[in-house]
Design an enzyme around this catalytic site. Structure first.
Site, PDB file in Angstrom:
ATOM      1  N   LYS A  35       0.825  -1.212   0.000  1.00  0.00           N
ATOM      2  CA  LYS A  35       0.000   0.000   0.000  1.00  0.00           C
ATOM      3  C   LYS A  35       0.859   1.262   0.000  1.00  0.00           C
ATOM      4  O   LYS A  35       0.641   2.176  -0.794  1.00  0.00           O
ATOM      5  CB  LYS A  35      -0.915   0.027   1.236  1.00  0.00           C
ATOM      6  CG  LYS A  35      -1.958  -1.066   1.258  1.00  0.00           C
ATOM      7  CD  LYS A  35      -2.871  -0.937   2.479  1.00  0.00           C
ATOM      8  CE  LYS A  35      -2.140  -1.091   3.798  1.00  0.00           C
ATOM      9  NZ  LYS A  35      -1.536  -2.399   4.018  1.00  0.00           N
ATOM     10  N   THR A  36       1.827   1.281   0.888  1.00  0.00           N
ATOM     11  CA  THR A  36       2.656   2.474   0.982  1.00  0.00           C
ATOM     12  C   THR A  36       3.478   2.641  -0.291  1.00  0.00           C
ATOM     13  O   THR A  36       3.668   3.752  -0.796  1.00  0.00           O
ATOM     14  CB  THR A  36       3.562   2.386   2.232  1.00  0.00           C
ATOM     15  OG1 THR A  36       2.729   2.221   3.377  1.00  0.00           O
ATOM     16  CG2 THR A  36       4.406   3.631   2.399  1.00  0.00           C
ATOM     17  N   ASP A 220      -1.912   7.851   3.926  1.00  0.00           N
ATOM     18  CA  ASP A 220      -1.515   6.492   4.305  1.00  0.00           C
ATOM     19  C   ASP A 220      -2.102   6.168   5.683  1.00  0.00           C
ATOM     20  O   ASP A 220      -2.391   7.077   6.452  1.00  0.00           O
ATOM     21  CB  ASP A 220       0.022   6.400   4.351  1.00  0.00           C
ATOM     22  CG  ASP A 220       0.506   4.948   4.249  1.00  0.00           C
ATOM     23  OD1 ASP A 220      -0.337   4.033   4.127  1.00  0.00           O
ATOM     24  OD2 ASP A 220       1.743   4.730   4.279  1.00  0.00           O
ATOM     25  N   GLU A 221      -2.270   4.892   5.987  1.00  0.00           N
ATOM     26  CA  GLU A 221      -2.779   4.457   7.302  1.00  0.00           C
ATOM     27  C   GLU A 221      -4.106   5.149   7.633  1.00  0.00           C
ATOM     28  O   GLU A 221      -4.321   5.596   8.764  1.00  0.00           O
ATOM     29  CB  GLU A 221      -1.751   4.764   8.404  1.00  0.00           C
ATOM     30  CG  GLU A 221      -0.370   4.210   8.152  1.00  0.00           C
ATOM     31  CD  GLU A 221      -0.225   2.746   8.556  1.00  0.00           C
ATOM     32  OE1 GLU A 221      -1.230   2.128   8.976  1.00  0.00           O
ATOM     33  OE2 GLU A 221       0.898   2.232   8.422  1.00  0.00           O
ATOM     34  N   GLN A 252      -5.710  -3.235  10.741  1.00  0.00           N
ATOM     35  CA  GLN A 252      -4.615  -2.593  11.457  1.00  0.00           C
ATOM     36  C   GLN A 252      -5.055  -1.315  12.159  1.00  0.00           C
ATOM     37  O   GLN A 252      -4.247  -0.446  12.444  1.00  0.00           O
ATOM     38  CB  GLN A 252      -3.464  -2.280  10.497  1.00  0.00           C
ATOM     39  CG  GLN A 252      -2.803  -3.537   9.949  1.00  0.00           C
ATOM     40  CD  GLN A 252      -1.589  -3.199   9.108  1.00  0.00           C
ATOM     41  OE1 GLN A 252      -0.562  -2.774   9.621  1.00  0.00           O
ATOM     42  NE2 GLN A 252      -1.701  -3.386   7.808  1.00  0.00           N
ATOM     43  N   ARG A 604       5.147  -7.316  10.988  1.00  0.00           N
ATOM     44  CA  ARG A 604       6.347  -6.480  10.795  1.00  0.00           C
ATOM     45  C   ARG A 604       7.533  -7.332  10.361  1.00  0.00           C
ATOM     46  O   ARG A 604       8.529  -6.816   9.865  1.00  0.00           O
ATOM     47  CB  ARG A 604       6.739  -5.738  12.088  1.00  0.00           C
ATOM     48  CG  ARG A 604       5.734  -4.759  12.658  1.00  0.00           C
ATOM     49  CD  ARG A 604       5.222  -3.807  11.630  1.00  0.00           C
ATOM     50  NE  ARG A 604       3.941  -4.245  11.106  1.00  0.00           N
ATOM     51  CZ  ARG A 604       3.429  -3.812   9.953  1.00  0.00           C
ATOM     52  NH1 ARG A 604       4.062  -2.954   9.207  1.00  0.00           N
ATOM     53  NH2 ARG A 604       2.261  -4.263   9.521  1.00  0.00           N
TER      54      ARG A 604
HETATM   55  P1  ATP Z   1       1.624  -2.092   5.958  1.00  0.00           P
HETATM   56  O1  ATP Z   1       0.187  -2.480   5.974  1.00  0.00           O
HETATM   57  O2  ATP Z   1       2.390  -2.860   6.989  1.00  0.00           O
HETATM   58  O3  ATP Z   1       1.833  -0.616   6.019  1.00  0.00           O
HETATM   59  P2  ATP Z   1       2.014  -1.957   3.120  1.00  0.00           P
HETATM   60  O4  ATP Z   1       0.803  -2.554   2.506  1.00  0.00           O
HETATM   61  O5  ATP Z   1       2.108  -0.491   3.172  1.00  0.00           O
HETATM   62  O6  ATP Z   1       2.218  -2.596   4.569  1.00  0.00           O
HETATM   63  P3  ATP Z   1       4.587  -1.836   1.865  1.00  0.00           P
HETATM   64  O7  ATP Z   1       5.342  -1.424   3.067  1.00  0.00           O
HETATM   65  O8  ATP Z   1       4.293  -0.831   0.833  1.00  0.00           O
HETATM   66  O9  ATP Z   1       3.257  -2.565   2.343  1.00  0.00           O
HETATM   67  O10 ATP Z   1       5.301  -3.061   1.158  1.00  0.00           O
HETATM   68  C1  ATP Z   1       5.766  -4.190   1.884  1.00  0.00           C
HETATM   69  C2  ATP Z   1       7.065  -4.685   1.293  1.00  0.00           C
HETATM   70  O11 ATP Z   1       6.810  -5.317   0.045  1.00  0.00           O
HETATM   71  C3  ATP Z   1       8.047  -3.580   1.018  1.00  0.00           C
HETATM   72  O12 ATP Z   1       9.345  -4.055   1.286  1.00  0.00           O
HETATM   73  C4  ATP Z   1       7.843  -3.315  -0.464  1.00  0.00           C
HETATM   74  O13 ATP Z   1       8.992  -2.754  -1.049  1.00  0.00           O
HETATM   75  C5  ATP Z   1       7.561  -4.722  -0.998  1.00  0.00           C
HETATM   76  N1  ATP Z   1       6.750  -4.720  -2.233  1.00  0.00           N
HETATM   77  C6  ATP Z   1       5.541  -4.176  -2.396  1.00  0.00           C
HETATM   78  N2  ATP Z   1       5.075  -4.390  -3.642  1.00  0.00           N
HETATM   79  C7  ATP Z   1       6.017  -5.096  -4.291  1.00  0.00           C
HETATM   80  C8  ATP Z   1       6.142  -5.626  -5.614  1.00  0.00           C
HETATM   81  N3  ATP Z   1       5.189  -5.486  -6.533  1.00  0.00           N
HETATM   82  N4  ATP Z   1       7.269  -6.305  -5.912  1.00  0.00           N
HETATM   83  C9  ATP Z   1       8.242  -6.466  -4.988  1.00  0.00           C
HETATM   84  N5  ATP Z   1       8.179  -5.995  -3.744  1.00  0.00           N
HETATM   85  C10 ATP Z   1       7.094  -5.314  -3.380  1.00  0.00           C
HETATM   86 MG    MG Z   2       2.269   0.855   4.770  1.00  0.00          MG
END
Ligand code: ATP
Ligand code: MG
Length: 724
Positions: A35-36, A220-221, A252, A604
């Site tokens: 997402k981020t 975000d969040e 979350q 995490r």
């Molecule tokens: P959270 O809910 O904990 O905030 P999130 O959904 O924001 O998580 P991110 O932090 O954006 O998730 O991504 C999680 C990990 O996966 C990061 O290390 C990111 O670089 C990697 N990632 C995300 N998308 C891809 C992709 N398409 N290919 C490879 N790595 C990815």
């Molecule tokens: Mg995130």
């Protein structure tokens, strides 16, 4: 133009979101699904492909650390600086807005932020001045009441007490508190948001300006926004030109206790009916095992929007479960694992130790310190919250803004100069009656000869001291200002005289404050360096500690860990009554939030997760016996392996090793125990020694108790009494 670098590293769903036409969107997805990452790429896409000016974009994140990371990631994607883009936390952005429009917001130019600690002190004083019994009306509760009302957008005049005698008192405290803040140009955290909201409501021309300006608002969040934050976003985006992209995960949502409204997700869909919803389902962060554990755990909650998460990643290592005898044993275990991993090449910064409450950190810190492992704490024991730092900053704050009563109160008698409670009471009552800040009250009382004898001497001594420091620092660089203040105020001598390790640490911290000033770069040209630094100190609260570039173990509460990821995570204190917390087992609705917090913790971890619990734990000076948390049972058995410490006796050992064979023997002998020995334990009763393992301080004894339980106990702490 080739923009493939913006979308190549994304999956189809992520790409849909990043490359969508200019519109409002909700990205709803579980932890680690990107997402981020999508949010960051979207901003880069908007600038690169849609040619949106950085001036027209606002991005909101949950912590200053996350905001800085986001800025860095956008800059590295685009190879250009986005220094001026509005990226920040709700509080940071609201603060920026209020600084820019302080007049319209009804604030003095040099208004200062009142942090939680100052707020509490001020409330204590107010409750006292109202001659209320502080046992019946604790300042802490008043703080919750006031912040809660502000988060709901409520001023005292909006609150209806229906003549309820209790509510009437809280309301009166709120009123008096707010008057004091307004007189002193002081703004607490909740006030930042509320005022920023009111600023827009009361000044339509300003609102229109920002509505036209911010064509893209990205959050975000989002699941942890509260009512006033969402209200603020909503009016800002209430313009046909505006597009709002929110990303979040209802699983979350962990700030309900502080007023966050997960319903805001539904409200967003109601208020922005044209918004497209995109769901991401592939997890990229964690191993199959960690993902499976988290999916099973969160499935125990009923109130969910529902999401699927899968991964292509390998199953990976099992989750290590460690049953510690007590909190010291737990800390020792963790430090041992970190040392091993570090020795085999994993950086310290890839290790996070997570705990439910800040007070748990101390024992862990001590274990790390004794092994000389650098660590960094996020949140909690923050640099800028330490007593000596607040003392020094209070001098600077008072010099910067004579209306700052909280600062005045803090230092008027620090270091001690014999200004008694009686003189202070006189000052306060004069200030209240004349509606002037304490600083002016003191001056006026002196001028009018209202202070007599010793009170007059000591108070005028204080006034002269602050005036003379103000003179001396009026034309020198910021770090010299800090240095001069620390010396001339007498703080340095005061702590030097205290002696001991703690005082030494305080002196080091004061030194560190000068370094922080030296390295400080003001983000805001319009403000004096000092004003900018004081705001920075209040806002950042140590998120960027001195150890910034040093490789260090990362320590934080589970709440603070949201959004972050680490190779190895230690989730500690996973015991009934700790996590879930005692409170949450008693209040309805709280258990599900606690489980979401556990979900945040587990997710995490990228590669390895350890979960530990202690059979007995000394916290806040009390010894408690806990059973393992229900959350451990909610993780499938095949994801977990129980860890036993290995005896080191079989390894070849050098002469002077701490783990020499002879020592192990004697450690065991010192306890007076042998295999087969009959022993008694204060809690578990009588039993027989079955086995022992480990070495030195880590040696453990296995006992089969008569009630059928078999336990490994740390020999040094078990206090087993030999019976024969
Ligand atoms: P959270 O809910 O904990 O905030 P999130 O959904 O924001 O998580 P991110 O932090 O954006 O998730 O991504 C999680 C990990 O996966 C990061 O290390 C990111 O670089 C990697 N990632 C995300 N998308 C891809 C992709 N398409 N290919 C490879 N790595 C990815
Ligand atoms: Mg995130």
């Amino acid at each position: 133009m080739d923009v493939s670098y913006l979308i190549d590293s994304l999956n189809d769903k992520q790409r849909d979101a990043v490359a969508a036409p200019q519109q409002s969107m909700l990205v709803l997805a579980g932890a680690g699904s990107g997402k981020t990452r999508v949010l960051v790429h979207r901003i880069a896409w908007l600038m690169q492909v849609e040619k949106i000016s950085p001036y027209a974009i606002m991005a909101v994140t949950f912590t200053n650390k996350a905001a800085n990371e986001m800025r860095g990631r956008i800059e590295s994607l685009l190879q250009t600086s986005v220094n001026h883009m509005w990226i920040g936390t709700f509080h940071g952005l609201a603060h920026r807005l209020l600084r820019l429009h302080h007049q319209d917001a009804g604030l003095p130019e040099g208004f200062q932020i009142l942090d939680a600690d100052d707020q509490l002190r001020m409330l204590k004083r107010i409750i006292k001045a109202m001659e209320l019994d502080d046992k019946k009306w604790p300042a802490k509760e008043a703080m919750w009441y006031i912040n809660g009302k502000k988060d709901e957008g409520l001023r005292p005049s909006h609150i209806e007490t229906y003549n309820d005698p209790v509510d009437k008192v809280w309301l009166q405290i709120y009123k008096n508190y707010q008057d004091t803040c307004d007189r002193g140009g002081l703004v607490d955290f909740a006030e930042l948001l509320l005022r920023a909201h009111e600023l827009f409501l009361r000044h339509p021309h300003l609102l229109r300006h920002y509505q036209n300006r911010f064509q893209h608002i990205l959050v975000d969040e989002f699941q942890d926004t509260n009512r006033i934050q969402y209200a603020w976003l909503r009016i800002l985006a209430a313009n046909p030109n505006s597009n709002m992209m929110i990303v979040g995960d209802d699983d979350q949502s962990i700030y309900g206790w502080r007023g966050a409204k997960v319903e805001n997700l539904q409200h967003f869909l109601r208020d922005f009916p044209e918004a497209e919803t995109i769901r991401l389902e592939q997890n990229y962060r964690s191993t199959g095992t960690i993902l499976k554990a988290s999916n099973h755990l969160i499935a125990h909650n009923t109130d969910r929007m529902g999401k699927q998460l899968w991964t292509e990643a390998a199953e990976g290592e099992k989750i290590g479960l460690y049953a510690a005898f007590n909190e010291l044993d737990e800390a020792r275990f963790i430090v041992g694992r970190i040392k091993e991993a570090f020795a085999s090449g994993t950086s310290l910064a890839q290790h996070a130790i997570l705990y439910r409450s800040n007070a748990q950190s101390r024992v862990l810190e001590e274990a790390l310190i004794s092994e000389q492992i650098p660590y960094k704490i996020y949140g909690g024991l923050r640099f800028y919250e330490r007593q000596e730092i607040k003392d020094a900053l209070a001098y600077l704050r008072l010099i910067n803004n004579a209306q700052d009563d909280a600062a005045f109160e803090r230092i008027v008698n620090t270091p001690a100069r014999g200004i008694g409670e009686k003189s202070l009471a006189q000052l306060r009552s004069f200030a209240r009656q004349a509606s002037v800040p304490l600083w002016h009250a003191a001056k006026q009382m002196l001028d009018q000869g209202l202070l007599k004898g010793r009170a007059a001497t000591t108070v005028s001594g204080f006034i002269n001291l602050v005036d003379s420091i103000a003179d001396d620092i009026s034309n020198v660089p910021l770090h010299r200002q800090a240095e001069i203040t620390i010396k001339q105020s007498g703080l340095e001598n005061m702590y030097r005289a205290e002696k001991g390790e703690k005082a030494q640490a305080r002196l080091e911290n004061l030194g560190e404050l000068i370094t922080a000033c030296r390295n400080f770069e003001s983000p805001d040209e319009a403000l004096s360096e000092l004003s900018a630094f004081l705001s920075h100190a209040a806002l950042e609260s140590g998120e960027n500690q001195a150890t910034k570039d040093q490789d260090a173990v990362q320590m934080m509460t589970l709440h603070t860990a949201k959004g972050l990821e680490f190779d190895t995570v230690f989730m500690t204190g996973v015991e009934e009554g700790m996590f879930p917390s005692q409170q949450s087992t008693e209040e309805s609705g709280r258990m599900e939030e606690e489980r979401r917090l556990c979900y945040v913790g587990i997710t995490r971890a990228m590669r390895k997760l350890y979960i530990s619990y202690a059979e007995s734990r000394r916290l806040y000076g009390r010894e408690n016996y806990h059973s393992p948390s229900r959350f451990i049972r909610e993780i499938p058995d095949d994801c977990v392996e129980e860890i036993r410490l290995q005896a080191k006796v079989t390894k070849p050992m050098s002469q002077n090793s701490r783990f020499s064979h002879a020592k192990i023997e004697s450690a065991f002998e010192e306890t007076g125990l042998y295999v087969g020995q009959r022993v008694e334990h204060s809690k578990f009763g009588e039993g027989n020694v079955l086995n022992y393992e480990g070495s030195g301080a880590q040696s453990r004894v296995q006992v089969a108790f008569d009630d059928g339980q078999t336990k490994w106990l740390v020999a040094a702490y078990a206090r087993l009494t030999p019976l024969n």
